[in-house]
Motif scaffolding. Sequence first.
Motif, mmCIF file in Angstrom:
data_model
loop_
_atom_site.group_PDB
_atom_site.id
_atom_site.type_symbol
_atom_site.label_atom_id
_atom_site.label_comp_id
_atom_site.label_asym_id
_atom_site.label_seq_id
_atom_site.Cartn_x
_atom_site.Cartn_y
_atom_site.Cartn_z
ATOM 1 N N ASP A 132 12.010 5.384 -8.983
ATOM 2 C CA ASP A 132 12.718 6.457 -8.277
ATOM 3 C C ASP A 132 11.739 7.372 -7.551
ATOM 4 O OD1 ASP A 132 15.110 5.449 -9.270
ATOM 5 O OD2 ASP A 132 15.240 6.924 -10.900
ATOM 6 N N LEU A 133 10.617 7.653 -8.190
ATOM 7 C CA LEU A 133 9.598 8.494 -7.554
ATOM 8 C C LEU A 133 9.029 7.834 -6.313
ATOM 9 C CD1 LEU A 133 7.624 9.760 -10.672
ATOM 10 C CD2 LEU A 133 9.130 11.112 -9.188
ATOM 11 N N VAL A 134 8.685 6.568 -6.424
ATOM 12 C CA VAL A 134 8.095 5.868 -5.281
ATOM 13 C C VAL A 134 9.109 5.754 -4.149
ATOM 14 C CG1 VAL A 134 7.134 3.666 -4.490
ATOM 15 C CG2 VAL A 134 6.335 4.691 -6.628
ATOM 16 N N ARG A 135 10.359 5.467 -4.470
ATOM 17 C CA ARG A 135 11.386 5.409 -3.420
ATOM 18 C C ARG A 135 11.486 6.746 -2.685
ATOM 19 N NH1 ARG A 135 13.634 2.580 -7.634
ATOM 20 N NH2 ARG A 135 14.047 0.389 -7.167
ATOM 21 N N LEU A 136 11.474 7.837 -3.436
ATOM 22 C CA LEU A 136 11.571 9.158 -2.821
ATOM 23 C C LEU A 136 10.335 9.487 -1.983
ATOM 24 C CD1 LEU A 136 12.890 11.997 -2.505
ATOM 25 C CD2 LEU A 136 11.582 12.649 -4.541
ATOM 26 N N ARG A 192 0.838 -1.184 0.000
ATOM 27 C CA ARG A 192 0.000 0.000 0.000
ATOM 28 C C ARG A 192 0.883 1.247 0.000
ATOM 29 N NH1 ARG A 192 -5.389 1.184 2.921
ATOM 30 N NH2 ARG A 192 -5.366 3.434 2.878
ATOM 31 N N LEU A 193 0.573 2.167 -0.887
ATOM 32 C CA LEU A 193 1.324 3.421 -0.942
ATOM 33 C C LEU A 193 0.610 4.465 -0.099
ATOM 34 C CD1 LEU A 193 2.158 3.515 -4.752
ATOM 35 C CD2 LEU A 193 3.622 2.762 -2.883
ATOM 36 N N GLN A 209 8.971 5.208 5.016
ATOM 37 C CA GLN A 209 7.690 4.519 5.203
ATOM 38 C C GLN A 209 7.909 3.021 4.996
ATOM 39 O OE1 GLN A 209 4.883 6.086 6.207
ATOM 40 N NE2 GLN A 209 6.120 7.931 6.267
ATOM 41 N N ALA A 210 8.252 2.330 6.040
ATOM 42 C CA ALA A 210 8.478 0.886 5.949
ATOM 43 C C ALA A 210 7.151 0.153 5.823
ATOM 44 C CB ALA A 210 9.212 0.405 7.193
ATOM 45 N N CYS A 243 9.505 -4.040 11.267
ATOM 46 C CA CYS A 243 10.868 -4.555 11.348
ATOM 47 C C CYS A 243 11.785 -4.015 10.247
ATOM 48 C CB CYS A 243 10.875 -6.078 11.354
ATOM 49 S SG CYS A 243 10.193 -6.855 9.875
ATOM 50 N N PHE A 244 11.238 -3.333 9.246
ATOM 51 C CA PHE A 244 12.057 -2.709 8.213
ATOM 52 C C PHE A 244 12.578 -1.342 8.649
ATOM 53 C CE2 PHE A 244 10.434 -4.886 4.064
ATOM 54 C CZ PHE A 244 10.754 -6.124 4.583
ATOM 55 N N LEU A 245 12.023 -0.787 9.716
ATOM 56 C CA LEU A 245 12.480 0.504 10.213
ATOM 57 C C LEU A 245 13.862 0.351 10.832
ATOM 58 C CD1 LEU A 245 9.187 1.730 11.929
ATOM 59 C CD2 LEU A 245 10.220 2.659 9.847
ATOM 60 N N PRO A 246 14.699 1.400 10.750
ATOM 61 C CA PRO A 246 16.037 1.307 11.336
ATOM 62 C C PRO A 246 16.005 0.924 12.825
ATOM 63 C CG PRO A 246 15.839 3.299 10.020
ATOM 64 C CD PRO A 246 14.478 2.675 10.084
ATOM 65 N N ASP A 247 15.028 1.435 13.546
ATOM 66 C CA ASP A 247 14.924 1.119 14.978
ATOM 67 C C ASP A 247 13.769 0.158 15.261
ATOM 68 O OD1 ASP A 247 12.894 2.879 14.377
ATOM 69 O OD2 ASP A 247 13.119 4.075 16.184
ATOM 70 N N GLY A 248 13.292 -0.507 14.216
ATOM 71 C CA GLY A 248 12.171 -1.436 14.372
ATOM 72 C C GLY A 248 12.587 -2.653 15.177
ATOM 73 N N ALA A 249 11.815 -2.945 16.168
ATOM 74 C CA ALA A 249 12.116 -4.083 17.031
ATOM 75 C C ALA A 249 10.965 -5.075 16.949
ATOM 76 C CB ALA A 249 12.306 -3.607 18.463
#
Length: 139
Positions: free
Chosen positions: A77-81, A2-3, A86-87, A91-97
């Motif tokens: 490239d647009l979607v990445r930007l 989902r975007l 937005q993970a 768990c994809f977040l840098p601090d996701g636990a």
Amino acid sequence: MRLTSFTDFGLRALMRMASGPERAFSTAEIADEFGISRHHLNKVIQRLARHGFVTTRRGTGGGAMLGRPAHEIVLGDLVRLLEQDQAIVECFLPDGACCITPVCGLKGRLRAAETAFLAELDRSTLADIALPATVSSAV
């Protein structure tokens, strides 16, 4: 997958700009056409401008227009930007636990699916999805 509405608004605005690359579109014009928040769209346009996808001008005749030809703007490239930070799962977040990370069989599959999703978008450009100039009154 989902975007976010941020990405949705950005893609729609760029599709509109690609329909008339020689002219500037005001954020009010685009927001009214698509029935979306002007304030939210302004933030989207600002991010796109910071990264060179659009250029902006103030004043009479001002607005936003493509910063480069539509055929040079890759959808992935647009979607990445626009989906930056937005993970799709925590768990994809840098601090996701997550307590099951050491034994999880889902994370790798989700990462592969996300990679495939973006790879598919990398095969298309904004020119491929530009709205016809005559659609604006029908939207």
